[in-house]
Scaffold this motif. Sequence first.
Motif, short mmCIF file in Angstrom:
data_model
loop_
_atom_site.label_atom_id
_atom_site.label_comp_id
_atom_site.label_asym_id
_atom_site.label_seq_id
_atom_site.Cartn_x
_atom_site.Cartn_y
_atom_site.Cartn_z
N TYR A 32 30.55 35.42 27.51
CA TYR A 32 31.24 36.00 28.65
C TYR A 32 31.35 37.50 28.46
O TYR A 32 31.56 37.98 27.34
CB TYR A 32 32.63 35.38 28.80
N PRO A 33 31.23 38.28 29.54
CA PRO A 33 31.31 39.73 29.39
C PRO A 33 32.71 40.18 28.99
O PRO A 33 33.70 39.52 29.33
CB PRO A 33 30.93 40.26 30.78
N THR A 34 32.77 41.26 28.25
CA THR A 34 34.05 41.82 27.80
C THR A 34 34.12 43.30 28.14
O THR A 34 33.10 43.96 28.31
CB THR A 34 34.26 41.63 26.29
N TRP A 52 35.95 38.32 30.76
CA TRP A 52 35.78 37.91 32.16
C TRP A 52 35.21 36.51 32.23
O TRP A 52 34.04 36.29 31.96
CB TRP A 52 34.83 38.89 32.86
N TYR A 53 36.04 35.56 32.62
CA TYR A 53 35.60 34.18 32.79
C TYR A 53 35.33 33.92 34.27
O TYR A 53 35.58 34.78 35.12
CB TYR A 53 36.65 33.20 32.26
N ALA A 106 38.69 32.27 42.25
CA ALA A 106 37.80 32.62 43.36
C ALA A 106 36.38 32.50 42.83
O ALA A 106 36.15 32.64 41.62
CB ALA A 106 38.06 34.05 43.84
N PRO A 107 35.41 32.23 43.70
CA PRO A 107 34.03 32.14 43.21
C PRO A 107 33.63 33.40 42.45
O PRO A 107 33.80 34.51 42.93
CB PRO A 107 33.21 31.99 44.50
N GLY A 108 33.17 33.21 41.22
CA GLY A 108 32.77 34.35 40.40
C GLY A 108 33.90 35.00 39.65
O GLY A 108 33.70 35.88 38.84
N GLY A 109 35.14 34.61 39.92
CA GLY A 109 36.29 35.18 39.21
C GLY A 109 36.68 36.54 39.73
O GLY A 109 36.35 36.94 40.84
N ALA A 110 37.38 37.29 38.89
CA ALA A 110 37.89 38.62 39.27
C ALA A 110 36.77 39.65 39.29
O ALA A 110 35.89 39.64 38.44
CB ALA A 110 38.98 39.06 38.31
N ALA A 111 36.85 40.55 40.26
CA ALA A 111 35.91 41.67 40.34
C ALA A 111 36.43 42.85 39.52
O ALA A 111 35.67 43.62 38.97
CB ALA A 111 35.70 42.09 41.79
N TYR A 112 37.77 42.96 39.46
CA TYR A 112 38.37 44.01 38.63
C TYR A 112 39.78 43.61 38.24
O TYR A 112 40.38 42.71 38.83
CB TYR A 112 38.35 45.37 39.33
#
Length: 133
Positions: A32-34, A52-53, A106-112
């Motif tokens: 997962y990106p960090t 970011w999950y 939400a689909p894709g999770g948080a944007a920020y």
Amino acid sequence: MKTHLAAALGSVVLTAGALLGAPAAGAQTAAYPTTAVDVTFDDSYLRGTVTWYNRSVAFNGTFRAVGCHRAWFGAHGASGNELGTWSTGTQCDVTYPINIAIPADAPGGAAYVRVCIDDAKTNSFKCIRYTRP
């Protein structure tokens, strides 16, 4: 002829057995990106890492409050809508670890994510917006 057929059949059975008995190639899951976080206000700070999950955001780090402050986190969708929040409550003259997960359903999770250091009355002294990589 029967000997050749038996040898050929034996070879097929051995090959199939070797293939079936071989361990399956391990499914490689992408990490997962960090994002590194550093929000500093005077001598107080929030430092750590956001992970970011798909349906949440995790923060693992340290909060240092010199005087009385509160750490606040808000996860937001691509349209800016708030998906989830979390805060410490007011803390005075302490340093301690924070390991939390903020919902971002939400689909894709948080944007920020907005990460803030507030005062005891929830007035934001310093906020930094961290965008999903």
